[in-house]
Design a protein around this motif. Structure first.
Motif, PDB file in Angstrom:
ATOM      1  N   SER A  13      31.270  49.438  36.296  1.00 42.06           N
ATOM      2  CA  SER A  13      31.580  48.101  36.789  1.00 42.06           C
ATOM      3  C   SER A  13      32.310  47.304  35.716  1.00 42.06           C
ATOM      4  O   SER A  13      31.791  47.098  34.627  1.00 42.06           O
ATOM      5  N   ALA A  14      33.542  46.861  36.031  1.00 45.80           N
ATOM      6  CA  ALA A  14      34.294  46.008  35.103  1.00 45.80           C
ATOM      7  C   ALA A  14      34.068  44.532  35.416  1.00 45.80           C
ATOM      8  O   ALA A  14      34.098  43.698  34.525  1.00 45.80           O
ATOM      9  N   VAL A  15      33.892  44.207  36.692  1.00 41.03           N
ATOM     10  CA  VAL A  15      33.478  42.877  37.139  1.00 41.03           C
ATOM     11  C   VAL A  15      32.395  43.102  38.181  1.00 41.03           C
ATOM     12  O   VAL A  15      32.618  43.782  39.190  1.00 41.03           O
ATOM     13  N   LEU A  65      35.894  47.947  39.856  1.00 44.04           N
ATOM     14  CA  LEU A  65      35.458  49.178  39.217  1.00 44.04           C
ATOM     15  C   LEU A  65      36.511  49.633  38.223  1.00 44.04           C
ATOM     16  O   LEU A  65      37.695  49.395  38.407  1.00 44.04           O
ATOM     17  N   ARG A  66      36.071  50.293  37.177  1.00 42.41           N
ATOM     18  CA  ARG A  66      36.982  51.011  36.282  1.00 42.41           C
ATOM     19  C   ARG A  66      36.631  52.484  36.398  1.00 42.41           C
ATOM     20  O   ARG A  66      35.509  52.882  36.107  1.00 42.41           O
ATOM     21  N   CYS A  67      37.594  53.289  36.823  1.00 41.97           N
ATOM     22  CA  CYS A  67      37.342  54.712  37.024  1.00 41.97           C
ATOM     23  C   CYS A  67      38.266  55.537  36.138  1.00 41.97           C
ATOM     24  O   CYS A  67      39.448  55.212  35.973  1.00 41.97           O
ATOM     25  N   THR A  68      37.723  56.601  35.576  1.00 42.92           N
ATOM     26  CA  THR A  68      38.460  57.476  34.679  1.00 42.92           C
ATOM     27  C   THR A  68      39.067  58.619  35.481  1.00 42.92           C
ATOM     28  O   THR A  68      38.343  59.357  36.158  1.00 42.92           O
ATOM     29  N   THR A  93      44.504  48.238  43.992  1.00 42.30           N
ATOM     30  CA  THR A  93      44.384  49.161  42.866  1.00 42.30           C
ATOM     31  C   THR A  93      45.342  48.751  41.761  1.00 42.30           C
ATOM     32  O   THR A  93      46.390  48.164  42.020  1.00 42.30           O
ATOM     33  N   LEU A  94      45.003  49.089  40.524  1.00 46.78           N
ATOM     34  CA  LEU A  94      45.876  48.790  39.399  1.00 46.78           C
ATOM     35  C   LEU A  94      45.557  49.729  38.246  1.00 46.78           C
ATOM     36  O   LEU A  94      44.410  49.840  37.825  1.00 46.78           O
ATOM     37  N   ALA A  95      46.567  50.426  37.738  1.00 53.47           N
ATOM     38  CA  ALA A  95      46.372  51.268  36.556  1.00 53.47           C
ATOM     39  C   ALA A  95      46.155  50.367  35.344  1.00 53.47           C
ATOM     40  O   ALA A  95      47.001  49.544  35.015  1.00 53.47           O
ATOM     41  N   GLU A  96      45.010  50.521  34.691  1.00 54.07           N
ATOM     42  CA  GLU A  96      44.714  49.710  33.511  1.00 54.07           C
ATOM     43  C   GLU A  96      45.378  50.283  32.267  1.00 54.07           C
ATOM     44  O   GLU A  96      45.850  49.554  31.407  1.00 54.07           O
ATOM     45  N   ASP A  97      45.403  51.590  32.161  1.00 54.51           N
ATOM     46  CA  ASP A  97      46.054  52.299  31.060  1.00 54.51           C
ATOM     47  C   ASP A  97      46.386  53.693  31.550  1.00 54.51           C
ATOM     48  O   ASP A  97      46.355  53.962  32.750  1.00 54.51           O
ATOM     49  N   VAL A 127      41.896  53.535  36.037  1.00 51.61           N
ATOM     50  CA  VAL A 127      42.384  52.728  37.144  1.00 51.61           C
ATOM     51  C   VAL A 127      41.333  51.679  37.483  1.00 51.61           C
ATOM     52  O   VAL A 127      40.127  51.945  37.457  1.00 51.61           O
ATOM     53  N   LEU A 128      41.801  50.467  37.758  1.00 52.63           N
ATOM     54  CA  LEU A 128      40.920  49.393  38.208  1.00 52.63           C
ATOM     55  C   LEU A 128      40.986  49.329  39.722  1.00 52.63           C
ATOM     56  O   LEU A 128      42.065  49.323  40.317  1.00 52.63           O
ATOM     57  N   LEU A 129      39.829  49.276  40.355  1.00 52.22           N
ATOM     58  CA  LEU A 129      39.739  49.267  41.807  1.00 52.22           C
ATOM     59  C   LEU A 129      39.038  47.995  42.261  1.00 52.22           C
ATOM     60  O   LEU A 129      37.862  47.782  41.947  1.00 52.22           O
TER      61      LEU A 129
END
Length: 375
Positions: A362-364, A351-354, A328-332, A336-338
């Motif tokens: 889907s981010a990738v 994934l990018r989840c709000t 996991t990584l907080a994008e902003d 969060v990017l999963l």
């Protein structure tokens, strides 16, 4: 999970690489992506907040707390706005794509502007740092096991794990700081094991280390590059993450064979804010308001869910399920990017989840190529 004496480096690197989460990287805006006519340039989703224009404005959370991600029907949004890798190509951040040469596994990586720093596995269960410079030159540093970059990509820090006879780890390490100006500072660490850089924040390198080679618990140290010594940061547990503003530290406490608890403390005072035994904190959003977490001690490869918690009191804001969550990584501040694997064919995607709505995109795209997050 305790190991025997002189645990081999490959075990340590593999375990920590899966559990550790990037703290550095480029911070994107506090708005996240939406799907549009052009998936590559998707427009941001609006993030609802309280009274606009006031410093005390807080996000408004809508929808169910627990969300099962609909993998089969996800729309496509923009690519991750932080450093990430697809195969052997490092993308995102301030610079253009950088290809890591060779076939050695990339264990960790970060960016410093156009340059890239990658920790690679080598023979005899060791690792090394490969510096890929903007000039095209390459430089290798032996025995490096961890690397972290600053949020603005102006500097990096990395640490070594020296090897002795019979390819076994020995006590001690060297912690390095390298700035974009070319200046390199180093700190010799003696008598400690498993020295890993945890964060590089506000001109300070934070690293954790164990007093024994079993690496079941860590102490936190702070070092300002240029100074001759580091300082112990008193913490009642093993540090797992530090907020990007340097105010909060997440700690693993009460570790057992199959479980552990986490606390979130003020870094400056050591005061404990809250405790949970349902999640382990992996990282924080840039504003420090939200802690990103997974269940503690899953199978060491992936988690059955990922969650966002209120950093002030531990309230569960959102929990996602429906995939294998590798990292996991907080994008902003609100997204969060999963990094996931699908439950059926197990391709790798992001994934990018709000956090405020629970919605994901889907981010990738899911695919067979290995993907990773930068540090």
């Amino acid at each position: 999970m305790a190991g025997g004496g002189n645990t081999r480096l490959v075990v340590l690197v593999t375990a920590v690489a899966v559990a550790a989460v990037a703290i550095g990287g480029v911070v994107a805006t506090s708005q996240g992506p939406d799907s549009g006519d052009d998936p590559g340039t998707a427009s941001p989703l609006a993030v609802k907040t309280g009274t606009a224009g006031t410093p005390s404005s807080k996000p408004v959370y809508t929808g169910p707390v627990k969300v099962k991600v609909p993998l089969a029907t996800l729309k496509t949004g923009r690519e991750p706005q932080v450093p990430y890798s697809v195969g052997r190509e490092i993308r995102g951040g301030a610079g253009g794509p950088v290809l890591v040469p060779g076939s050695a596994s990339v264990l960790e990586f970060t960016r410093m502007g156009e340059e890239a720093f990658a920790v690679l596995s080598t023979n005899q269960n060791t690792s090394e740092l490969l510096k890929l410079k903007i000039t095209g030159d390459r430089e290798r540093v032996a025995d490096v096991i961890s690397v972290r970059g600053t949020d603005d990509q102006s500097a990096v820090a990395y640490s070594t794990q020296p090897r002795g006879k019979n390819e076994l780890n020995v006590a001690g390490s060297t912690v390095y700081s390298q700035a974009s100006s070319g200046r390199v500072d180093k700190l010799v660490v003696r008598g400690l094991w498993s020295v890993r850089v945890l964060a590089y924040l506000n001109g300070t390198v934070y690293y954790r280390a164990s007093p024994t080679d079993e690496a079941v618990s860590w102490k936190l140290y702070a070092w300002k590059p240029g100074e001759a010594a580091s300082k112990v940061v008193p913490t009642p547990g093993s540090p797992t993450a530090i907020s990007r503003d340097g105010k909060l530290v997440a700690l693993r406490t009460a570790p057992g064979e199959y479980t552990a608890c986490s606390t979130v403390n003020e870094l400056a005072t050591g005061r404990s804010l809250w405790r949970t035994c349902e999640f382990e904190i992996q990282n924080f959003t840039p504003d420090g308001r939200t802690a990103i977490a997974t269940p503690p001690y899953d199978d060491g490869w992936a988690s059955a869910s990922a969650a966002a918690l209120d950093s002030s009191d531990g309230t569960l804001l959102r929990q996602w399920s429906g995939a294998y969550f590798v990292s996991t990584l907080a994008e902003d501040d609100q997204h969060v990017l999963l990094l996931i694997d699908d439950r059926e064919s197990m391709p790798r995607g992001v994934l990018r989840c709000t956090v405020t709505t629970g919605a994901c995109e889907s981010a990738v795209a899911l695919g067979p190529i290995r993907i990773g997050f930068g540090n």
